[in-house]
Design a protein around this motif. Structure first.
Motif, mmCIF file in Angstrom:
data_model
loop_
_atom_site.group_PDB
_atom_site.id
_atom_site.type_symbol
_atom_site.label_atom_id
_atom_site.label_comp_id
_atom_site.label_asym_id
_atom_site.label_seq_id
_atom_site.Cartn_x
_atom_site.Cartn_y
_atom_site.Cartn_z
ATOM 1 N N GLU A 26 1.115 -1.210 0.592
ATOM 2 C CA GLU A 26 0.283 -0.529 -0.277
ATOM 3 C C GLU A 26 0.980 1.208 -0.128
ATOM 4 O OE1 GLU A 26 -4.527 -1.268 2.714
ATOM 5 O OE2 GLU A 26 -2.440 -0.924 3.819
ATOM 6 N N PRO A 27 1.558 1.385 -0.889
ATOM 7 C CA PRO A 27 2.697 2.371 -0.856
ATOM 8 C C PRO A 27 1.915 3.824 -0.580
ATOM 9 C CG PRO A 27 2.691 1.286 -3.033
ATOM 10 C CD PRO A 27 1.862 1.210 -2.512
ATOM 11 N N GLU A 28 0.337 4.199 -1.690
ATOM 12 C CA GLU A 28 -0.213 5.190 -1.859
ATOM 13 C C GLU A 28 -0.489 5.680 -0.374
ATOM 14 O OE1 GLU A 28 -0.736 1.876 -3.136
ATOM 15 O OE2 GLU A 28 -0.674 2.664 -5.924
ATOM 16 N N LEU A 29 -0.921 4.550 0.264
ATOM 17 C CA LEU A 29 -0.903 5.015 2.071
ATOM 18 C C LEU A 29 -0.103 5.135 2.936
ATOM 19 C CD1 LEU A 29 -3.172 5.267 4.272
ATOM 20 C CD2 LEU A 29 -3.446 2.517 3.859
ATOM 21 N N ARG A 30 1.027 4.632 3.118
ATOM 22 C CA ARG A 30 1.727 4.285 4.037
ATOM 23 C C ARG A 30 3.224 5.401 3.120
ATOM 24 N NH1 ARG A 30 -0.829 2.323 6.976
ATOM 25 N NH2 ARG A 30 -1.803 -0.165 6.897
ATOM 26 N N LEU A 31 3.583 5.668 2.041
ATOM 27 C CA LEU A 31 4.465 7.256 1.458
ATOM 28 C C LEU A 31 3.780 7.472 0.857
ATOM 29 C CD1 LEU A 31 7.006 3.391 0.442
ATOM 30 C CD2 LEU A 31 6.495 5.005 2.082
ATOM 31 N N GLY A 32 2.190 7.928 0.792
ATOM 32 C CA GLY A 32 2.185 9.013 0.291
ATOM 33 C C GLY A 32 2.784 10.647 1.022
ATOM 34 N N PRO A 33 1.639 12.063 0.165
ATOM 35 C CA PRO A 33 2.322 12.865 0.400
ATOM 36 C C PRO A 33 1.967 13.599 1.370
ATOM 37 C CG PRO A 33 2.484 12.625 -1.812
ATOM 38 C CD PRO A 33 1.508 12.433 -1.461
ATOM 39 N N GLY A 34 2.209 13.771 2.480
ATOM 40 C CA GLY A 34 2.589 14.443 4.158
ATOM 41 C C GLY A 34 2.759 12.918 5.101
ATOM 42 N N ALA A 35 2.527 12.075 4.707
ATOM 43 C CA ALA A 35 3.582 10.831 5.211
ATOM 44 C C ALA A 35 4.572 11.426 5.925
ATOM 45 C CB ALA A 35 3.280 9.088 4.861
#
Length: 207
Positions: free
Chosen positions: A26-35
């Motif tokens: 889930e890179p979009e969730l774990r490594l998305g902008p703001g993470a």
């Protein structure tokens, strides 16, 4: 709980971007902008993802405060760690997080014990269970539907139906001899099949 979701690779370009080795489905969730991510070593972080993009099949990230190649290169080999609720479940029913799979008992359909999952290896083509046998040796089990037939989190076990040779190398020798005999009778058609080829397939779920 804390989970490693990526490892920073080399710097890319001159504006502070880095390549990352993704260790989450889930890179979009774990490594998305703001993470905001903790790090190992801890002194490097925390790091906040400012932007991300895919380039030539690799994920590139830029972190707040990292503006040049020198600063980006200083982050090389840093592990990125996300805080994850242990009760959180993936959206898809047949997907699993690594921490759900680690320490599961691996058994055959008849209950024969194979070992215990100690690590999940995420490869481009599929995921692998690294399984520690009772004698201390290790075996790699492809996490594909044809082999891993059931994940039972309540019973803490993974049921597998391995092809010949995956668990016991002596079975591979027997299967190979049988294929050679078949090849003599039917020609080249039989010589193309192998246990490892049959084992390849689409990952059953995310780890």
């Amino acid at each position: 709980m804390q989970l490693v979701v990526a490892r920073i690779g080399r710097a890319h370009g001159i504006k502070g971007e880095v390549t990352v080795e993704v260790r989450t489905d889930e890179p979009e969730l774990r490594l998305g902008p703001g993470a905001v991510l903790a790090t190992e070593p801890a002194a490097t972080g925390p790091l906040t993802v400012e932007a991300g993009r895919v380039h030539s099949g690799r994920l590139l990230l830029r972190f707040e405060g990292v503006r040049d190649r020198t600063a980006a290169e200083a982050l090389r080999n840093t592990l990125l760690i996300a805080e994850v609720d242990p009760d959180e479940l993936p959206e898809e029913e047949d997907e699993f997080y690594d921490h759900q799979l680690i320490d599961l008992d691996v058994v055959l359909a008849d209950g024969t014990e194979i070992g215990r999952i100690t690590e999940i290896s995420h490869l481009p083509s599929q995921d692998l269970f690294i399984v520690e046998r009772p004698d201390g040796s290790e075996v790699m089990i492809p996490f594909v539907e044809e082999i891993v037939t059931e994940i039972d989190l309540e019973e803490q076990r993974a049921v597998i139906t391995p092809p010949p040779g995956l668990i016991d190398e002596s079975e591979a020798v027997i299967a190979s001899s049988r294929d050679e005999e078949t090849g003599e009778e039917t020609g080249d058609e039989a010589s193309g099949d192998s246990a490892s080829g049959d084992a390849a397939g689409t990952p059953k779920g995310d780890a």
